[in-house]
Design a protein around this motif. Sequence first.
Motif, PDB file in Angstrom:
ATOM      1  N   PHE A  40       9.927  -3.123  -3.138  1.00 51.99           N
ATOM      2  CA  PHE A  40       9.666  -1.979  -2.847  1.00 51.99           C
ATOM      3  C   PHE A  40       8.631  -1.616  -4.461  1.00 51.99           C
ATOM      4  N   LEU A  41       8.129  -1.912  -5.663  1.00 55.99           N
ATOM      5  CA  LEU A  41       7.090  -1.450  -6.585  1.00 55.99           C
ATOM      6  C   LEU A  41       6.357  -2.647  -6.189  1.00 55.99           C
ATOM      7  N   ALA A  42       6.448  -3.559  -5.839  1.00 57.42           N
ATOM      8  CA  ALA A  42       5.314  -4.586  -4.957  1.00 57.42           C
ATOM      9  C   ALA A  42       3.819  -3.229  -3.687  1.00 57.42           C
ATOM     10  N   GLY A  43       4.890  -2.951  -3.096  1.00 57.53           N
ATOM     11  CA  GLY A  43       4.268  -1.920  -1.693  1.00 57.53           C
ATOM     12  C   GLY A  43       3.869  -0.151  -2.528  1.00 57.53           C
ATOM     13  N   GLY A  44       4.774  -0.500  -3.088  1.00 55.21           N
ATOM     14  CA  GLY A  44       4.744   1.098  -4.278  1.00 55.21           C
ATOM     15  C   GLY A  44       3.442   0.705  -5.207  1.00 55.21           C
ATOM     16  N   VAL A 133       5.301   1.539   0.033  1.00 58.21           N
ATOM     17  CA  VAL A 133       3.316   1.938   1.053  1.00 58.21           C
ATOM     18  C   VAL A 133       3.914   3.196   1.719  1.00 58.21           C
ATOM     19  N   VAL A 134       5.031   3.979   2.065  1.00 59.56           N
ATOM     20  CA  VAL A 134       5.386   5.175   2.908  1.00 59.56           C
ATOM     21  C   VAL A 134       4.945   5.404   1.824  1.00 59.56           C
ATOM     22  N   LEU A 135       5.965   5.367   0.906  1.00 67.14           N
ATOM     23  CA  LEU A 135       7.367   6.665   0.419  1.00 67.14           C
ATOM     24  C   LEU A 135       6.308   7.087  -0.903  1.00 67.14           C
TER      25      LEU A 135
END
Length: 229
Positions: A40-44, A133-135
């Motif tokens: 989640f951190l990577a995408g964020g 990514v999406v959020l």
Amino acid sequence: MPVWLELLVLALASMFWPTLIVIVVLALGVSHPVKILVWFLAGGLLTTVTVGIAVVFALQGASFMSGSTPTVDPVVDITAGLLSLLAAFALLRRDARKPAEPKEKPQTPNSTKPPLTQRAVERGAPVAFAAGVVLNIVPGTFPIVALKDIAQLDASNGAKVATIIVFYVIMFAFVEVPIIAYEFAPERTTVAVNAFNAWLKRNGRRVAAYVLAGVGLYLTIRGVIQAVR
């Protein structure tokens, strides 16, 4: 307030964005929290830093950003402030209506699907990355103000990019700290995380509402003062 201090305050306030708190609570409740949090951190971070750089570079070349008192300042401050106050009101109202001891509802074939945040945690790394990514495609109210401030900095492009990265690293602190802690002290971290997660479940929504209300009120008042000058 000095711009660097304001950026720090906005970054710390962004840590309490409700979606981030929900992700942390859900992730810390599964058997493999580090894996979920890392993805989640990577995408964020990938999304927020990329979008942040694009926004800053777009803003610094805009005509409404020029002058000693840019016209965009009160508009952004008032909009972000009012949206934050509205979000705080919604959180407090929802918290007040929440039953003291919620009853477990029986599962039925027609039960409503869990929200994206819960499915992201339950379905593993790829979905957690996609959720990151999406959020985070659309910046929150406080990051928008911060990106506007960064675009106005009298600094090199490299310094601005570094500031964006530091801002978002601070914003994701609730995700990053458990990852680091599990790496160096997994047993002690498990105990501490369980206690922290229990506290966050009980108080996270209320704390987020207070932070949103406090900073939102400050931004609204500052924006109104700038508008009437």
